[in-house]
Design an enzyme around this catalytic site. Structure first.
Site, PDB file in Angstrom:
ATOM      1  N   GLY A 108      39.937  41.220  63.513  1.00 37.11           N
ATOM      2  CA  GLY A 108      40.973  42.057  64.129  1.00 37.11           C
ATOM      3  C   GLY A 108      41.924  42.671  63.110  1.00 37.11           C
ATOM      4  N   GLU A 111      40.189  45.669  61.862  1.00 36.29           N
ATOM      5  CA  GLU A 111      40.178  46.625  62.979  1.00 36.29           C
ATOM      6  C   GLU A 111      41.552  47.269  63.175  1.00 36.29           C
ATOM      7  OE1 GLU A 111      38.468  43.493  65.405  1.00 36.29           O
ATOM      8  OE2 GLU A 111      36.795  44.801  65.920  1.00 36.29           O
TER       9      GLU A 111
HETATM   10  N1  CO8 Z   1      42.859  32.464  63.925  1.00 34.82           N
HETATM   11  C1  CO8 Z   1      43.660  31.379  64.051  1.00 34.82           C
HETATM   12  N2  CO8 Z   1      44.244  30.761  62.995  1.00 34.82           N
HETATM   13  C2  CO8 Z   1      43.999  31.258  61.784  1.00 34.82           C
HETATM   14  C3  CO8 Z   1      43.175  32.391  61.577  1.00 34.82           C
HETATM   15  C4  CO8 Z   1      42.595  33.011  62.720  1.00 34.82           C
HETATM   16  N3  CO8 Z   1      41.831  34.107  62.650  1.00 34.82           N
HETATM   17  N4  CO8 Z   1      43.103  32.629  60.259  1.00 34.82           N
HETATM   18  C5  CO8 Z   1      43.864  31.699  59.660  1.00 34.82           C
HETATM   19  N5  CO8 Z   1      44.410  30.869  60.567  1.00 34.82           N
HETATM   20  C6  CO8 Z   1      45.308  29.729  60.337  1.00 34.82           C
HETATM   21  C7  CO8 Z   1      44.539  28.488  59.872  1.00 34.82           C
HETATM   22  O1  CO8 Z   1      44.005  27.809  60.995  1.00 34.82           O
HETATM   23  C8  CO8 Z   1      45.616  27.721  59.178  1.00 34.82           C
HETATM   24  O2  CO8 Z   1      46.431  27.085  60.144  1.00 34.82           O
HETATM   25  P1  CO8 Z   1      46.955  25.568  59.893  1.00 34.82           P
HETATM   26  O3  CO8 Z   1      47.795  25.663  58.667  1.00 34.82           O
HETATM   27  O4  CO8 Z   1      47.734  25.282  61.129  1.00 34.82           O
HETATM   28  O5  CO8 Z   1      45.738  24.736  59.713  1.00 34.82           O
HETATM   29  C9  CO8 Z   1      46.458  28.796  58.531  1.00 34.82           C
HETATM   30  O6  CO8 Z   1      46.180  29.993  59.235  1.00 34.82           O
HETATM   31  C10 CO8 Z   1      46.139  29.026  57.075  1.00 34.82           C
HETATM   32  O7  CO8 Z   1      44.751  29.256  56.971  1.00 34.82           O
HETATM   33  P2  CO8 Z   1      43.790  28.435  55.997  1.00 34.82           P
HETATM   34  O8  CO8 Z   1      44.311  27.062  55.748  1.00 34.82           O
HETATM   35  O9  CO8 Z   1      42.397  28.547  56.520  1.00 34.82           O
HETATM   36  O10 CO8 Z   1      43.944  29.288  54.638  1.00 34.82           O
HETATM   37  P3  CO8 Z   1      42.873  29.451  53.478  1.00 34.82           P
HETATM   38  O11 CO8 Z   1      43.587  30.134  52.360  1.00 34.82           O
HETATM   39  O12 CO8 Z   1      42.181  28.176  53.196  1.00 34.82           O
HETATM   40  O13 CO8 Z   1      41.773  30.473  54.083  1.00 34.82           O
HETATM   41  C11 CO8 Z   1      41.024  32.434  55.268  1.00 34.82           C
HETATM   42  C12 CO8 Z   1      42.127  31.785  54.405  1.00 34.82           C
HETATM   43  C13 CO8 Z   1      39.785  32.632  54.414  1.00 34.82           C
HETATM   44  C14 CO8 Z   1      41.543  33.785  55.743  1.00 34.82           C
HETATM   45  C15 CO8 Z   1      40.708  31.513  56.465  1.00 34.82           C
HETATM   46  O14 CO8 Z   1      41.930  31.167  57.115  1.00 34.82           O
HETATM   47  C16 CO8 Z   1      39.790  32.118  57.485  1.00 34.82           C
HETATM   48  O15 CO8 Z   1      38.586  32.214  57.257  1.00 34.82           O
HETATM   49  N6  CO8 Z   1      40.356  32.552  58.651  1.00 34.82           N
HETATM   50  C17 CO8 Z   1      39.577  33.096  59.727  1.00 34.82           C
HETATM   51  C18 CO8 Z   1      39.162  34.509  59.430  1.00 34.82           C
HETATM   52  C19 CO8 Z   1      38.312  35.083  60.530  1.00 34.82           C
HETATM   53  O16 CO8 Z   1      37.206  34.667  60.769  1.00 34.82           O
HETATM   54  N7  CO8 Z   1      38.853  36.101  61.201  1.00 34.82           N
HETATM   55  C20 CO8 Z   1      38.160  36.814  62.237  1.00 34.82           C
HETATM   56  C21 CO8 Z   1      38.445  36.227  63.545  1.00 34.82           C
HETATM   57  S1  CO8 Z   1      37.455  36.956  64.816  1.00 34.82           S
HETATM   58  C22 CO8 Z   1      38.267  38.352  65.213  1.00 34.82           C
HETATM   59  O17 CO8 Z   1      39.216  38.751  64.625  1.00 34.82           O
HETATM   60  C23 CO8 Z   1      37.672  39.084  66.373  1.00 34.82           C
HETATM   61  C24 CO8 Z   1      38.509  40.268  66.801  1.00 34.82           C
HETATM   62  C25 CO8 Z   1      38.024  40.803  68.083  1.00 34.82           C
HETATM   63  C26 CO8 Z   1      38.337  39.863  69.184  1.00 34.82           C
HETATM   64  C27 CO8 Z   1      37.707  40.267  70.448  1.00 34.82           C
HETATM   65  C28 CO8 Z   1      38.161  39.394  71.558  1.00 34.82           C
HETATM   66  C29 CO8 Z   1      37.123  39.053  72.524  1.00 34.82           C
END
Ligand code: CO8
Length: 257
Positions: A108, A111
């Protein structure tokens, strides 16, 4: 308390998604706050908008995966629609919108950046559409806007593989217009916004509308849209003052409309 802030800097409006602990991930609340801020922008007093993320790590790390994990088919569709409706509002805002991408722009987040007119990325920015690794398609316009932005073949590759694209590659692909150091990102975005804001507001808006509306129709229909909008710029004070000044070899007055 809102997760999205707005600051008016002269003619430029700065929207900041402010949930850095969750890497500015978009849950329903953040999306709702974003919509309220976008709806409240005074487009008569604002000539360009910048959207960025708080912190130094992420623009937006995607839609909130925790929130999406338990959705039913109908709820998933509704969540997709909620995001799409807001991003479409951003895309069709009458004034240009610049995404200042200050780190991860995933799912997102990528996007959202693509819903903006122009993207400037910091050197640490990373783009990707990771959705198929989570069992879903891109759902906030990614399947449509990525193909339109970088071409069908490369868009399909990125959407099928979820490969990460670092800032220099994003520049080479035309996904972003510039890559700059993180510390100068907002200054560069402001400079670009102010350069846009110095031009005739009516003409800039008409240009945005002509390009956006024209991309949805045939070339002949697009040319007809341009003719209408081109015509609509005449007899405006902006057009008359600027052209009179040129003919008289005088410095034009700043635009007021
Ligand atoms: N959703 C929820 N929480 C998130 C997200 C996310 N997308 N990204 C990061 N966070 C949170 C983590 O859970 C973490 O929370 P906490 O401290 O409470 O554990 C905090 O942010 C910090 O993240 P990390 O500890 O993971 O940080 P890193 O530096 O280790 O990693 C990354 C950073 C690589 C960005 C990693 O956080 C990651 O891979 N995040 C997910 C990225 C991802 O896959 N995004 C795409 C999601 S799907 C999407 O966007 C679809 C859109 C269309 C939706 C349609 C609806 C039907």
């Amino acid at each position: 308390m809102s997760y999205v802030t707005y600051e008016q800097r002269g003619f430029v409006g700065v929207v900041t998604i402010d949930k850095p602990k969750a890497l500015n991930a978009l849950n329903s609340e953040v999306l709702g706050d974003l919509e309220k801020v976008v709806d409240a922008i005074d487009v008569d007093a604002t000539r360009c908008v910048i959207i960025t993320g708080a912190g130094e790590k992420a623009f937006v790390a995607g839609a909130d995966i925790a929130e999406m994990s338990g959705l039913t088919k109908a709820e998933g569709k509704a969540f997709g629609k909620k995001g799409n409706d807001i991003f479409r509002k951003i895309e069709t805002l009458p004034v240009p919108v610049i995404a200042a991408v200050n780190g991860f722009a995933l799912g997102g987040g990528c996007e959202l950046a693509m819903s903006c007119d122009i993207r400037i990325a910091s050197e640490n920015a990373v783009f990707a559409q990771p959705e198929v690794s989570l069992g879903i398609t891109a759902g906030f316009g990614g399947t449509q806007r990525l193909a339109r932005t970088i071409g069908v073949g490369k868009a399909k590759e990125l959407l099928y593989t979820t490969s990460k694209v670092k800032a220099p590659e994003a520049l080479a692909l035309g996904l972003v217009n510039y890559v700059v150091p993180l510390e100068s990102l907002m200054d560069e975005a402001m400079k670009l916004a102010e350069k846009i804001a110095r031009n005739a507001p009516i003409a800039v808006r008409a240009t945005k509308k002509a390009i956006n509306d024209g991309l949805q129709v045939s070339i002949d229909e697009g040319i007809a849209i341009e003719e209408e909008l081109f015509g609509s710029c005449f007899e405006t004070q902006d057009q008359q003052n600027a052209m009179k000044a040129f003919v008289a070899k005088e410095k034009p007055a700043p635009f007021e409309n």
